[in-house]
Scaffold this active site. Structure first.
Site, PDB file in Angstrom:
ATOM      1  N   LYS A  56       0.820  -1.198   0.000  1.00  0.00           N
ATOM      2  CA  LYS A  56       0.000   0.000   0.000  1.00  0.00           C
ATOM      3  C   LYS A  56       0.859   1.255   0.000  1.00  0.00           C
ATOM      4  CE  LYS A  56      -3.129  -2.442   3.091  1.00  0.00           C
ATOM      5  NZ  LYS A  56      -3.673  -2.442   4.488  1.00  0.00           N
ATOM      6  N   GLY A  57       2.112   1.116   0.423  1.00  0.00           N
ATOM      7  CA  GLY A  57       2.945   2.273   0.721  1.00  0.00           C
ATOM      8  C   GLY A  57       3.089   3.298  -0.390  1.00  0.00           C
ATOM      9  N   ASP A 113       7.610   2.752  -2.636  1.00  0.00           N
ATOM     10  CA  ASP A 113       7.727   3.771  -1.598  1.00  0.00           C
ATOM     11  C   ASP A 113       9.164   3.851  -1.084  1.00  0.00           C
ATOM     12  OD1 ASP A 113       7.573   1.264  -0.375  1.00  0.00           O
ATOM     13  OD2 ASP A 113       6.115   1.859   1.135  1.00  0.00           O
ATOM     14  N   ASP A 116      14.620  -0.775   1.454  1.00  0.00           N
ATOM     15  CA  ASP A 116      15.461  -1.013   2.617  1.00  0.00           C
ATOM     16  C   ASP A 116      16.512  -2.047   2.223  1.00  0.00           C
ATOM     17  OD1 ASP A 116      16.443  -0.950   5.163  1.00  0.00           O
ATOM     18  OD2 ASP A 116      14.969  -2.333   5.969  1.00  0.00           O
ATOM     19  N   PHE A 165      13.341   4.105  11.113  1.00  0.00           N
ATOM     20  CA  PHE A 165      12.050   3.681  10.570  1.00  0.00           C
ATOM     21  C   PHE A 165      11.177   4.919  10.397  1.00  0.00           C
ATOM     22  CE2 PHE A 165       7.971   1.602  10.171  1.00  0.00           C
ATOM     23  CZ  PHE A 165       8.298   0.473   9.432  1.00  0.00           C
ATOM     24  N   VAL A 166      10.543   5.042   9.241  1.00  0.00           N
ATOM     25  CA  VAL A 166       9.804   6.266   8.915  1.00  0.00           C
ATOM     26  C   VAL A 166       8.338   5.970   8.594  1.00  0.00           C
ATOM     27  CG1 VAL A 166      11.767   7.646   8.115  1.00  0.00           C
ATOM     28  CG2 VAL A 166      10.662   6.038   6.538  1.00  0.00           C
ATOM     29  N   ASP A 172       3.610   3.290   6.504  1.00  0.00           N
ATOM     30  CA  ASP A 172       2.930   2.994   7.763  1.00  0.00           C
ATOM     31  C   ASP A 172       3.850   2.324   8.781  1.00  0.00           C
ATOM     32  OD1 ASP A 172       3.130   0.406   6.375  1.00  0.00           O
ATOM     33  OD2 ASP A 172       1.888  -0.333   8.020  1.00  0.00           O
ATOM     34  N   ARG A 178      -0.201   6.672   7.713  1.00  0.00           N
ATOM     35  CA  ARG A 178       0.019   6.836   6.270  1.00  0.00           C
ATOM     36  C   ARG A 178      -0.361   8.230   5.790  1.00  0.00           C
ATOM     37  NH1 ARG A 178       1.047   1.740   3.935  1.00  0.00           N
ATOM     38  NH2 ARG A 178       0.004  -0.022   4.927  1.00  0.00           N
TER      39      ARG A 178
HETATM   40  P1  IMP Z   1      12.856  -4.288   1.665  1.00  0.00           P
HETATM   41  O1  IMP Z   1      12.312  -5.524   1.011  1.00  0.00           O
HETATM   42  O2  IMP Z   1      13.720  -4.598   2.854  1.00  0.00           O
HETATM   43  O3  IMP Z   1      13.556  -3.361   0.676  1.00  0.00           O
HETATM   44  O4  IMP Z   1      11.614  -3.512   2.276  1.00  0.00           O
HETATM   45  C1  IMP Z   1      10.830  -2.708   1.489  1.00  0.00           C
HETATM   46  C2  IMP Z   1       9.415  -2.575   2.003  1.00  0.00           C
HETATM   47  O5  IMP Z   1       9.373  -2.568   3.430  1.00  0.00           O
HETATM   48  C3  IMP Z   1       8.835  -1.236   1.562  1.00  0.00           C
HETATM   49  O6  IMP Z   1       8.145  -1.334   0.337  1.00  0.00           O
HETATM   50  C4  IMP Z   1       7.937  -0.865   2.723  1.00  0.00           C
HETATM   51  O7  IMP Z   1       6.636  -1.382   2.537  1.00  0.00           O
HETATM   52  C5  IMP Z   1       8.562  -1.527   3.931  1.00  0.00           C
HETATM   53  N1  IMP Z   1       9.424  -0.584   4.699  1.00  0.00           N
HETATM   54  C6  IMP Z   1      10.783  -0.562   4.743  1.00  0.00           C
HETATM   55  N2  IMP Z   1      11.238   0.407   5.528  1.00  0.00           N
HETATM   56  C7  IMP Z   1      10.140   1.067   5.991  1.00  0.00           C
HETATM   57  C8  IMP Z   1       9.951   2.205   6.876  1.00  0.00           C
HETATM   58  O8  IMP Z   1      10.878   2.842   7.383  1.00  0.00           O
HETATM   59  N3  IMP Z   1       8.648   2.548   7.104  1.00  0.00           N
HETATM   60  C9  IMP Z   1       7.581   1.910   6.579  1.00  0.00           C
HETATM   61  N4  IMP Z   1       7.716   0.846   5.751  1.00  0.00           N
HETATM   62  C10 IMP Z   1       8.978   0.426   5.462  1.00  0.00           C
HETATM   63 MG    MG Z   2       4.512  -1.428   4.785  1.00  0.00          MG
END
Ligand code: IMP
Ligand code: MG
Length: 193
Positions: A56-57, A113, A116, A165-166, A172, A178
């Site tokens: 949803k982000g 969005d 990470d 974390f944001v 969210d 959100r």
């Molecule tokens: P990754 O697979 O570790 O790159 O994580 C990516 C997904 O984790 C993003 O699309 C977000 O939905 C969620 N995410 C990662 N960091 C944050 C954060 O700081 N706040 C909220 N959602 C996050």
């Molecule tokens: Mg999320």
């Protein structure tokens, strides 16, 4: 509605004690999203890109970015889950809602969005490339500094952000916050399990 402010009324969103400092202001978001839209407009001149929002982000970013693109665009959305209820990446990605539109021959822009570890995106791009698009690029609004896997290939990046974390602008924590207009630090108030 209660007329007694002490009887459990929720505080204003930005006054809550789990909302921390501004990481990216609303003004900076507006300016940068306009720049990204202008870049995409130049790069895709004469074409009709298909924007794939990762739910949803990315919902707010897709809405604003698409209106900064001066080209015909189409939309589709995908929902994946990588974190569940936690704020740590599990490395496990699940497709919860798949696309409606056929990608064959399309110029696809995946709109994310935040990146990470990059695990979600690496998995997604692999799946989508298997559907034979004419091209596939990624536009991520936020990238957490120094975290993503080296193979993550990003065409458009909004902001590099520090390792906190944001929440806000679509992002969210446990489905909350959100609708904040800025990107804010999240201060977890729940005891660690
Ligand atoms: P990754 O697979 O570790 O790159 O994580 C990516 C997904 O984790 C993003 O699309 C977000 O939905 C969620 N995410 C990662 N960091 C944050 C954060 O700081 N706040 C909220 N959602 C996050
Ligand atoms: Mg999320």
């Amino acid at each position: 509605m209660s007329d007694n402010p002490e009887s459990g009324a929720l505080p204003q969103l930005t006054a809550r004690d789990d909302i921390g400092e501004v990481i990216v202001s609303e003004a900076d978001l507006t300016r940068r999203v306009a720049e990204l839209g202008a870049e995409i407009t130049r790069d895709y001149a004469g074409r009709e890109p298909l924007l794939i929002g990762v739910l949803k982000g990315a919902f707010m970013f897709v809405a604003d970015l698409s209106r900064a693109i001066d080209l015909p665009v189409q939309f589709d959305f995908m929902a994946v889950s990588s974190y569940g209820q936690s704020t740590k990446s599990s490395g496990v990605v699940r497709i919860i809602k798949d696309l409606d539109i056929d990608l064959a021959g399309r110029d696809v822009i995946v709109v994310e969005d935040i990146l990470d570890s990059g695990l979600t995106l690496n998995y997604l791009t692999e799946v989508l490339l298997g559907r034979n698009p004419a091209s596939l690029e990624v536009c991520a609004l936020f990238v957490r500094e120094g975290r993503q896997a080296p193979e993550t290939d990003l065409r458009y990046i909004g902001f590099e952000i520090p390792p906190v974390f944001v929440v806000g602008y679509g992002l969210d924590a446990r489905e909350q916050h959100r609708n904040l207009r800025d990107l804010r630090a999240f201060i977890d108030q729940e005891p660690k399990k």
